[in-house]
Scaffold this active site. Structure first.
Site, PDB file in Angstrom:
ATOM      1  N   ASP A   1      17.112   7.905 -10.397  1.00  0.00           N
ATOM      2  CA  ASP A   1      15.815   7.299 -10.072  1.00  0.00           C
ATOM      3  C   ASP A   1      14.798   8.406  -9.813  1.00  0.00           C
ATOM      4  O   ASP A   1      15.170   9.577  -9.620  1.00  0.00           O
ATOM      5  CB  ASP A   1      15.926   6.454  -8.791  1.00  0.00           C
ATOM      6  CG  ASP A   1      16.732   5.173  -9.017  1.00  0.00           C
ATOM      7  OD1 ASP A   1      17.152   4.911 -10.147  1.00  0.00           O
ATOM      8  OD2 ASP A   1      16.926   4.445  -8.026  1.00  0.00           O
TER       9      ASP A   1
ATOM     10  N   ARG B   1      13.949   6.265 -18.635  1.00  0.00           N
ATOM     11  CA  ARG B   1      13.516   4.927 -18.187  1.00  0.00           C
ATOM     12  C   ARG B   1      12.051   5.024 -17.754  1.00  0.00           C
ATOM     13  O   ARG B   1      11.733   5.764 -16.821  1.00  0.00           O
ATOM     14  CB  ARG B   1      14.356   4.481 -16.990  1.00  0.00           C
ATOM     15  CG  ARG B   1      13.849   3.184 -16.341  1.00  0.00           C
ATOM     16  CD  ARG B   1      14.281   3.058 -14.869  1.00  0.00           C
ATOM     17  NE  ARG B   1      15.712   3.081 -14.693  1.00  0.00           N
ATOM     18  CZ  ARG B   1      16.306   3.516 -13.563  1.00  0.00           C
ATOM     19  NH1 ARG B   1      15.599   3.957 -12.536  1.00  0.00           N
ATOM     20  NH2 ARG B   1      17.617   3.516 -13.477  1.00  0.00           N
TER      21      ARG B   1
ATOM     22  N   HIS C   1       9.370  -5.714 -15.481  1.00  0.00           N
ATOM     23  CA  HIS C   1       9.507  -7.179 -15.600  1.00  0.00           C
ATOM     24  C   HIS C   1       8.320  -7.761 -16.333  1.00  0.00           C
ATOM     25  O   HIS C   1       8.224  -8.972 -16.502  1.00  0.00           O
ATOM     26  CB  HIS C   1       9.586  -7.801 -14.199  1.00  0.00           C
ATOM     27  CG  HIS C   1      10.591  -7.139 -13.334  1.00  0.00           C
ATOM     28  ND1 HIS C   1      10.256  -6.252 -12.330  1.00  0.00           N
ATOM     29  CD2 HIS C   1      11.938  -7.203 -13.351  1.00  0.00           C
ATOM     30  CE1 HIS C   1      11.356  -5.798 -11.771  1.00  0.00           C
ATOM     31  NE2 HIS C   1      12.385  -6.356 -12.362  1.00  0.00           N
TER      32      HIS C   1
ATOM     33  N   ARG D   1      11.576  -5.764  -1.418  1.00  0.00           N
ATOM     34  CA  ARG D   1      11.364  -6.736  -2.501  1.00  0.00           C
ATOM     35  C   ARG D   1      10.396  -7.828  -2.047  1.00  0.00           C
ATOM     36  O   ARG D   1       9.544  -8.269  -2.790  1.00  0.00           O
ATOM     37  CB  ARG D   1      12.682  -7.401  -2.917  1.00  0.00           C
ATOM     38  CG  ARG D   1      13.697  -6.483  -3.560  1.00  0.00           C
ATOM     39  CD  ARG D   1      13.372  -6.216  -5.025  1.00  0.00           C
ATOM     40  NE  ARG D   1      12.335  -5.229  -5.245  1.00  0.00           N
ATOM     41  CZ  ARG D   1      12.496  -3.912  -5.192  1.00  0.00           C
ATOM     42  NH1 ARG D   1      13.658  -3.401  -4.910  1.00  0.00           N
ATOM     43  NH2 ARG D   1      11.492  -3.093  -5.415  1.00  0.00           N
TER      44      ARG D   1
HETATM   45  P1  FAD Z   1       4.233  -5.641 -12.227  1.00  0.00           P
HETATM   46  O1  FAD Z   1       3.215  -4.703 -12.753  1.00  0.00           O
HETATM   47  O2  FAD Z   1       4.610  -5.619 -10.802  1.00  0.00           O
HETATM   48  O3  FAD Z   1       3.962  -7.087 -12.715  1.00  0.00           O
HETATM   49  C1  FAD Z   1       3.547  -7.369 -14.055  1.00  0.00           C
HETATM   50  C2  FAD Z   1       4.035  -8.743 -14.445  1.00  0.00           C
HETATM   51  O4  FAD Z   1       5.472  -8.785 -14.485  1.00  0.00           O
HETATM   52  C3  FAD Z   1       3.649  -9.858 -13.485  1.00  0.00           C
HETATM   53  O5  FAD Z   1       2.332 -10.316 -13.718  1.00  0.00           O
HETATM   54  C4  FAD Z   1       4.707 -10.901 -13.798  1.00  0.00           C
HETATM   55  O6  FAD Z   1       4.386 -11.572 -15.003  1.00  0.00           O
HETATM   56  C5  FAD Z   1       5.946 -10.053 -14.029  1.00  0.00           C
HETATM   57  N1  FAD Z   1       6.698  -9.885 -12.773  1.00  0.00           N
HETATM   58  C6  FAD Z   1       6.732  -8.767 -12.002  1.00  0.00           C
HETATM   59  N2  FAD Z   1       7.512  -8.988 -10.915  1.00  0.00           N
HETATM   60  C7  FAD Z   1       7.939 -10.245 -10.986  1.00  0.00           C
HETATM   61  C8  FAD Z   1       8.757 -11.053 -10.148  1.00  0.00           C
HETATM   62  N3  FAD Z   1       9.279 -10.597  -9.006  1.00  0.00           N
HETATM   63  N4  FAD Z   1       9.018 -12.319 -10.537  1.00  0.00           N
HETATM   64  C9  FAD Z   1       8.490 -12.818 -11.691  1.00  0.00           C
HETATM   65  N5  FAD Z   1       7.696 -12.093 -12.523  1.00  0.00           N
HETATM   66  C10 FAD Z   1       7.442 -10.833 -12.170  1.00  0.00           C
HETATM   67  N6  FAD Z   1      10.033   2.790  -9.488  1.00  0.00           N
HETATM   68  C11 FAD Z   1      10.051   4.102  -9.143  1.00  0.00           C
HETATM   69  O7  FAD Z   1       9.047   4.632  -8.662  1.00  0.00           O
HETATM   70  N7  FAD Z   1      11.195   4.858  -9.320  1.00  0.00           N
HETATM   71  C12 FAD Z   1      12.317   4.335  -9.884  1.00  0.00           C
HETATM   72  O8  FAD Z   1      13.317   5.048 -10.036  1.00  0.00           O
HETATM   73  C13 FAD Z   1      12.301   2.964 -10.294  1.00  0.00           C
HETATM   74  N8  FAD Z   1      13.376   2.417 -10.894  1.00  0.00           N
HETATM   75  C14 FAD Z   1      13.280   1.136 -11.374  1.00  0.00           C
HETATM   76  C15 FAD Z   1      14.345   0.601 -12.099  1.00  0.00           C
HETATM   77  C16 FAD Z   1      14.229  -0.648 -12.667  1.00  0.00           C
HETATM   78  C17 FAD Z   1      15.373  -1.202 -13.468  1.00  0.00           C
HETATM   79  C18 FAD Z   1      13.033  -1.415 -12.488  1.00  0.00           C
HETATM   80  C19 FAD Z   1      12.882  -2.775 -13.086  1.00  0.00           C
HETATM   81  C20 FAD Z   1      12.012  -0.916 -11.742  1.00  0.00           C
HETATM   82  C21 FAD Z   1      12.106   0.348 -11.160  1.00  0.00           C
HETATM   83  N9  FAD Z   1      11.064   0.892 -10.407  1.00  0.00           N
HETATM   84  C22 FAD Z   1      11.108   2.211 -10.052  1.00  0.00           C
HETATM   85  C23 FAD Z   1       9.944   0.023  -9.933  1.00  0.00           C
HETATM   86  C24 FAD Z   1       8.730   0.076 -10.844  1.00  0.00           C
HETATM   87  O9  FAD Z   1       8.104   1.333 -10.716  1.00  0.00           O
HETATM   88  C25 FAD Z   1       7.706  -1.026 -10.472  1.00  0.00           C
HETATM   89  O10 FAD Z   1       7.251  -0.823  -9.162  1.00  0.00           O
HETATM   90  C26 FAD Z   1       8.237  -2.439 -10.556  1.00  0.00           C
HETATM   91  O11 FAD Z   1       9.123  -2.605 -11.623  1.00  0.00           O
HETATM   92  C27 FAD Z   1       7.062  -3.423 -10.723  1.00  0.00           C
HETATM   93  O12 FAD Z   1       6.396  -3.230 -11.954  1.00  0.00           O
HETATM   94  P2  FAD Z   1       6.651  -4.177 -13.224  1.00  0.00           P
HETATM   95  O13 FAD Z   1       6.352  -3.395 -14.439  1.00  0.00           O
HETATM   96  O14 FAD Z   1       8.017  -4.744 -13.155  1.00  0.00           O
HETATM   97  O15 FAD Z   1       5.656  -5.385 -13.093  1.00  0.00           O
END
Ligand code: FAD
Length: 279
Positions: free
Chosen positions: A107, A158, A202, A261
């Site tokens: 990460d 990633r 997501h 979360r």
């Molecule tokens: P957002 O920009 O939060 O949301 C965009 C859209 O996605 C929303 O409008 C909605 O349509 C959908 N969405 C988002 N969340 C939800 C929900 N809970 N339920 C339903 N729909 C939703 N960050 C780090 O800094 N370091 C890491 O090592 C790291 N590892 C990660 C590993 C994985 C597998 C994932 C998935 C995330 C990781 N992250 C990490 C977190 C990442 O940086 C984001 O903060 C987090 O994923 C939110 O951004 P997003 O792109 O998912 O969507």
């Protein structure tokens, strides 16, 4: 015991519970990235202890036919104790992954750890010829340059938007700017690499973009999402033939992860409450 409200996001307190979760996810075609909960250790002993646990988990995954790997946090392996502690522990974990044929992700944490994490990843990825992957954060202004450097490094990348509150001088803080940077970084990865691209998001827009870019540049990719978030979509994508990996934390230190979360998105609490109430 983990209460039902939190168990949506956490795969159990023990390795046995985590493995049961992996088995169930695998039945739906979803692969699992296990993360032992733990971070920001300021002493060497717990960092060494978690590295030992990862070595055991990698051995145990390797002895099964489960589709699983692990992801570690730099501060869990001792980056706050010393860069050398982190390097030694990550090396030990990657070596165990190599021995047992199981992939190891690292990460990315706050911007003060970026350089050491990148350097360590690059060394290990070259030494172990892949077998290790690194998370990079699109919100950091430096990331495009980092991707230039990483483009020929073996292993996987990633791409995430970035979860840490960083100063404006270091990071894009406006959501639209972060999304734009994510799109550009993703396109760069698809243009320059033909494999080893993980879409850690997501966001339906980014997942659709990845599918388009994969077709355009003929490059393989995987989608990674968190346990408890858009799981229907994880299963749907897997059924469509997309390689899906679910990041599933487990272990005794689940309280702060669960609250993170919930803080991140209040809908998460509503989903969890509905799951408990059965509505
Ligand atoms: P957002 O920009 O939060 O949301 C965009 C859209 O996605 C929303 O409008 C909605 O349509 C959908 N969405 C988002 N969340 C939800 C929900 N809970 N339920 C339903 N729909 C939703 N960050 C780090 O800094 N370091 C890491 O090592 C790291 N590892 C990660 C590993 C994985 C597998 C994932 C998935 C995330 C990781 N992250 C990490 C977190 C990442 O940086 C984001 O903060 C987090 O994923 C939110 O951004 P997003 O792109 O998912 O969507």
């Amino acid at each position: 015991m983990i209460p039902p409200i939190a168990s949506r996001f956490v795969a159990g307190e023990t390795p046995a519970a985590a493995f049961d979760h992996v088995r169930r996810a695998n039945e739906d075609g979803v692969n699992v990235i296990l993360n032992l909960l733990g971070e920001h250790y300021h002493e060497r002993a717990p960092a060494d202890g978690d590295a030992d646990t990862y070595v055991e988990i990698l051995r145990d995954i390797g002895a099964t036919d489960l589709d699983a790997c692990v992801s570690v946090k730099p501060s869990q392996l001792g980056i706050d104790v010393g860069d050398d502690v982190f390097r030694e522990n990550l090396r030990r974990v990657v070596e165990a992954g190599d021995e047992h044929g199981v992939f190891v992700w690292c990460d990315m944490e706050d911007h003060e750890t970026t350089d050491v994490t990148l350097d360590t990843f690059e060394d290990l990825a070259r030494e172990f010829e892949g077998g290790v992957g690194l998370c990079v954060q699109a919100n950091l202004r430096r990331t495009r340059e980092d991707l230039d450097r990483l483009v020929d490094v073996p292993g996987k990348i990633r791409l995430v938007k970035g979860a840490y509150d960083e100063p404006e001088s270091i990071a894009y803080t406006d959501k639209a700017d972060v999304n734009e940077a994510y799109r550009e970084d993703l396109e760069f990865l698809f243009k320059e690499r033909d494999a080893g691209i993980a879409v850690g998001s997501h966001d339906p827009k980014m997942i659709s973009l990845a599918a388009e870019l994969s077709a355009e540049y003929d490059a393989d990719y995987e989608v990674q999402m968190l346990m408890g978030v858009r799981e229907d979509e994880q299963r749907r994508l897997a059924a469509e033939g997309v390689e899906v990996w679910q990041y599933a934390p487990y272990g005794g230190k689940w309280v702060s992860y669960f609250y993170r979360r919930v803080r991140e998105r209040k809908e998460n609490l509503l989903f969890a409450l509905r799951a408990v109430a059965g509505v």
